[in-house]
Design an enzyme around this catalytic site. Structure first.
Site, mmCIF file in Angstrom:
data_model
loop_
_atom_site.group_PDB
_atom_site.id
_atom_site.type_symbol
_atom_site.label_atom_id
_atom_site.label_comp_id
_atom_site.label_asym_id
_atom_site.label_seq_id
_atom_site.Cartn_x
_atom_site.Cartn_y
_atom_site.Cartn_z
ATOM 1 N N LYS A 210 0.821 -1.215 0.000
ATOM 2 C CA LYS A 210 0.000 0.000 0.000
ATOM 3 C C LYS A 210 0.858 1.269 0.000
ATOM 4 O O LYS A 210 2.035 1.261 0.343
ATOM 5 C CB LYS A 210 -1.000 -0.050 1.157
ATOM 6 C CG LYS A 210 -2.099 -1.078 0.835
ATOM 7 C CD LYS A 210 -3.237 -1.106 1.788
ATOM 8 C CE LYS A 210 -4.278 -2.118 1.248
ATOM 9 N NZ LYS A 210 -5.308 -2.442 2.209
ATOM 10 N N ARG A 250 -3.331 -10.228 4.764
ATOM 11 C CA ARG A 250 -3.689 -10.355 3.335
ATOM 12 C C ARG A 250 -2.523 -9.823 2.519
ATOM 13 O O ARG A 250 -2.214 -8.638 2.598
ATOM 14 C CB ARG A 250 -4.970 -9.554 3.078
ATOM 15 C CG ARG A 250 -5.477 -9.597 1.660
ATOM 16 C CD ARG A 250 -6.722 -8.715 1.525
ATOM 17 N NE ARG A 250 -7.224 -8.702 0.163
ATOM 18 C CZ ARG A 250 -6.711 -7.973 -0.818
ATOM 19 N NH1 ARG A 250 -5.679 -7.174 -0.597
ATOM 20 N NH2 ARG A 250 -7.219 -8.036 -2.031
#
Ligand code: PMM
Length: 278
Positions: A210, A250
């Site tokens: 991210k 994840r």
């Protein structure tokens, strides 16, 4: 800690968009992640990156269902990353066992009934708006601080899930890193991740690749570290999460996560052994 491997069957996801959009490529990628030790796979047909436009329902179905059918027949534990009841329903029929709804039932509350009817595991992620508007300044206000406010908003979504008939044993919570959050918000949510245990459910976290990592590792001129060069930093997060009792992470790079966890586990076991303590 469990490792959930990401299979994005999308043309436009921020880190791997377009690489696995053909069914065969997505299935092959799933095989690769399972071989690397993924405990489960998260199959998604809609990119949730900021600014993304939504696919048609038919497109999303055509992307995820054949991949789920094939991998489920082979015995893999599968999650479907969707906000849509129609897609969740078809995915569960095709053999998925987990609904990973990044909107926590806000995009379409009908998904809660699908989860309840199938007694599927339901991931309630913290979310405020679709990709096109999620980073708008109105959606970045956290009146009681980001950790407390995300927790409060998750509590409301848990109540909605319960009201639709989802059993507590089937609920998983996720603070939703990057979704209507600034980089600093994401760091606070990670640093305070143990607060989410107080909700009483297993905690899932997705930090992989991210932008807040890219920002931390930016070059002096401010250029973000490229998406595929954020893995070592993410490994540190993997260890941090495992040490704080997080249920699952994840990730895109399963091998790297498993390696980091192997080191953490080895050190923990060795630290507990009599020979070390004596
Ligand atoms: N992040 C993305 C997509 N799905 N699901 C959960 N539960 N948690 C997350 O943090 C999350 C998610 C966005 O990342 P991607 O585009 O690389 O899949």
């Amino acid at each position: 800690m469990q490792v959930m491997g990401v299979v994005n069957v999308t043309p436009d996801s921020f880190s791997d968009g377009g690489r696995f959009v053909a069914t065969d490529d997505a299935v092959a990628h799933g095989h690769e992640l399972l071989a690397q030790g993924a405990d489960m796979l998260d199959i998604g047909g809609e990119s949730t990156r900021p600014g993304a436009t939504r696919p048609l329902v038919a497109e999303e179905l055509a992307r995820v269902v054949p991949v789920i059918e094939t991998l489920a027949q082979e015995g893999a534990t599968l999650s479907v990353d969707t906000m849509r009841p129609e897609v969740a329903e078809a995915a569960l029929r095709a053999g998925a066992r987990i609904i990973n709804d990044v909107s926590g039932g806000l995009a379409d509350p009908g998904i809660l009934e699908v989860a309840a009817d199938h007694e599927a595991t339901y991931v309630v992620m913290h979310w405020r708006a679709h990709g096109a508007e999620m980073q708008h300044e109105d959606h970045l206000v956290y009146a009681h601080g980001v950790v407390a406010t995300v927790k409060e908003e998750l509590e409301q979504r848990i109540e909605a899930a319960r009201a639709a008939g989802i059993q507590d044993d089937n609920i998983v919570v996720d603070p939703g890193l990057g979704f209507s959050k600034t980089a600093e918000d994401n760091w606070r949510l990670l640093a305070g991740v143990e607060e989410f245990h107080k909700l009483g459910f297993p905690v899932l976290v997705g930090a992989s690749r991210k932008t807040f990592l890219g920002r931390l590792l930016a070059s002096p001129d401010g250029t973000l570290r490229p998406v595929t060069e954020r893995e070592s930093a993410h490994d540190a997060i993997t260890v941090f999460l495992a040490q704080r009792g997080v249920w699952a992470t994840r990730v895109h790079d399963v091998r790297a996560a498993k390696d980091a966890l192997a080191v953490a586990q080895k050190l923990e076991m060795t630290g507990r052994s009599e020979e070390t303590i004596r």
